[in-house]
Design an enzyme around this catalytic site. Sequence first.
Site, mmCIF file in Angstrom:
data_model
loop_
_atom_site.group_PDB
_atom_site.id
_atom_site.type_symbol
_atom_site.label_atom_id
_atom_site.label_comp_id
_atom_site.label_asym_id
_atom_site.label_seq_id
_atom_site.Cartn_x
_atom_site.Cartn_y
_atom_site.Cartn_z
ATOM 1 N N HIS A 257 2.958 11.508 74.050
ATOM 2 C CA HIS A 257 1.731 10.240 74.059
ATOM 3 C C HIS A 257 1.177 10.247 71.891
ATOM 4 O O HIS A 257 1.375 10.773 71.634
ATOM 5 C CB HIS A 257 0.265 11.084 74.314
ATOM 6 C CG HIS A 257 -0.785 10.536 74.165
ATOM 7 N ND1 HIS A 257 -0.966 9.725 73.695
ATOM 8 C CD2 HIS A 257 -1.394 9.599 75.467
ATOM 9 C CE1 HIS A 257 -2.296 8.987 74.058
ATOM 10 N NE2 HIS A 257 -2.678 9.209 75.277
ATOM 11 N N ARG A 273 -6.771 2.995 72.943
ATOM 12 C CA ARG A 273 -6.394 1.600 72.247
ATOM 13 C C ARG A 273 -6.453 0.450 73.400
ATOM 14 O O ARG A 273 -6.438 -1.049 73.257
ATOM 15 C CB ARG A 273 -4.641 2.354 72.933
ATOM 16 C CG ARG A 273 -4.100 2.829 71.139
ATOM 17 C CD ARG A 273 -3.125 3.349 71.443
ATOM 18 N NE ARG A 273 -3.020 3.926 72.134
ATOM 19 C CZ ARG A 273 -2.204 4.120 72.712
ATOM 20 N NH1 ARG A 273 -1.113 3.237 73.508
ATOM 21 N NH2 ARG A 273 -1.929 5.389 74.088
#
Length: 662
Positions: A257, A273
């Site tokens: 990740h 994000r």
Amino acid sequence: MRVEFTDALIIGGGLAGLRSAVEVAKSGQKVTLLSICPVKRSHSAAVQGGMQASLGNSIKGEGDNEDLHFADTVKGSDWGCDQEVARMFVQTVPKAVRELASWGVPWTRIAKGPRNVVINAQRVTIEEKEESHGLINARDFGGTKKWRTCYIADATGHCMIFGVANEAIKHNVKIIDRMEALRIIHKDGICLGVIARSLIDGSLTAFVAKGTMLATGGYGRVYKQTTNAVICEGTGAAMALETGLCSLSNMEAVQFHPTPIVPSGILLTEGCRGDGGVLRDVDGYRFMPDYEPEKKELASRDVVSRRMMEHIRKGKGVKSMYGDHLWLDISILGRAHVEKNLRDVRDICMTFNGIDPADEGPKGWAPVIPMQHYSMGGIRTKPNGETPKMKGLFVAGEAACWDLHGFNRLGGNSCAETVVAGMVVGDYFSNYCKDYTNEVDMEVVEKFYNQERDYINEIVNRKGNCNVYKIKNEMKDIMWEHVSIFRTGENLQKAVDRLEELYKESKNITIENKEINCSNPELEDAYRVPRMLKVALCIARGALMRTESRGAHYREDYPKRDDANWMKRTMTYWDDGATLPRVEYEDLDIMKMEMPPAFRGYGAKGNIIENPLSEKRQAEVDSIREKMEAEGKNRVEIQEALMPYELQPRFKAANERIGANQ
Ligand SMILES: Cc1cc2nc3c(=O)[nH]c(=O)nc-3n(C[C@H](O)[C@H](O)[C@H](O)COP(=O)(O)OP(=O)(O)OC[C@H]3O[C@@H](n4cnc5c(N)ncnc54)[C@H](O)[C@@H]3O)c2cc1C
């Protein structure tokens, strides 16, 4: 010998185990569920971002449906997934979200009218429709075109697992925590239950059942740097491996990740994000658009992680005492948004790093670096969730290689998988238990019980100086150094060789605390570490032998995705007395795919060694579609003609949506 009988035995109290338990318990059968930790503290509780489901409620999800979710999942997987399973999944998941809502899970809802969001680093206002008011909302997540990730602020997993656990309690599931399954009892290829050890008083119990399900989560803790909870050690996978009949599949498919915080590794959700946060380098420069002009920060996780490491390799990382890192900037979302929708993230930044991420400018930027995050690989199952060579052993959730995710799972598809598998596999499992009529051979049960008892006694009585923590830490270092984001044949070979030596050494692990009948963490590590090493070897050997790059498996010496030679699923087995896994392969049949292999739409272009069958199948798919469209057939009929899949009628039923797109 202490024995407990039940109809259905479930190992693991995360979302997958609990949801499966509800499914079986509703049929009136007795269900016992074992867990290392209190079930509501399972790793599922850490899900912050959300759960993908094509509800199509929000204006940014308008027009969404199963087909689009399916296409995102297959592309995300880099064509490594089982497309029939992906179809089962996308069809069921909207029902899963709605069922959870009916159990009281407080999904964030849509408010009609203007909604402020950040898209591509710009604040914009979108207008939610009147008829969507009050319906389940979705956020931008997982790099999908349509926003379909349902969420509960940033406490999605927490709320989901409380909802599902409460439902399990309501249906009288017998939950026993601090009870660790150690060995699968089996005879003639049929699973009869497990031998488990109480982590409180050290006693062993044989749990005997008509059917057994493993829902033991991922294996992230074989790596040094991981977002996974300390209980995610993959011992469930090892247990299945040790039967000699079950395979661990695509274990080399490990997801990294992009944005765990440095140095603790606590995840700052992709929702950061998704909601519009950006990545910056040592100069404060937003670099992702240079690498990924279309998807930018929202390309798939394997791509973003690689791009970040690539940028650091170019000298653009920020130096720190924990190594180079980059910055995650969510301050551009505005304080109100961060404080409302990313509360948990703010809390983590403040508690662990002393940063308030809502503060504008560099002061609020969080240090991040990619780390191990999700285990796509796992115990191989058939589409009904049963292991192919051991009857009565089912697997669900992250522990399984069902295989929904192929070589990269999409953000939001994993907690969704746990619940969907709990419904679909849970139902098949329930029926298996209901139909089971064999007598239990208690001699077999006793044999396994004695074997485990003797093994633990043997560990305690060893005299030597092989330290368990030294071995464990070296394993984690090797995995992080040689089997992570960038891989080469040379480094992987080094890893396999050293891991094999460590595995041999682990047979001499000697512990100082010799107490058996009490909580003894050192003893727990002593019996877990050899199993973790087997899992690590399956990952490393699978990665070494797969001479291509696909999804999260990136070989610098073989940078192309090789559809000509590697449309295959790795199957690792452990033979009795072996020190390395045996590797076999299962072919993926392009001619049966609804979506034949192609470019993912992000990541490096021209990077595929084509398989001629892809073009052939694509032509076939196009011609079937064209013909059926001309005949006025709808998308469901066309899908059925392209790739039929089996699913229980109640899950296969059409998903209703607001608007025309039903
Ligand atoms: C920080 C973080 C954030 C995430 N955010 C998201 C997200 O936003 N969206 C998303 O879709 N996914 C997300 N994921 C992934 C998701 O959390 C997991 O894939 C999912 O929760 C796994 O659920 P599970 O039920 O399979 O296993 P888990 O929740 O890990 O549960 C495993 C259970 O097995 C038990 N267990 C293990 N071994 C044994 C044994 N030997 N004996 C007895 N019990 C055992 C444990 O006690 C536990 O109860 C996130 C993951 C992380 C690490």
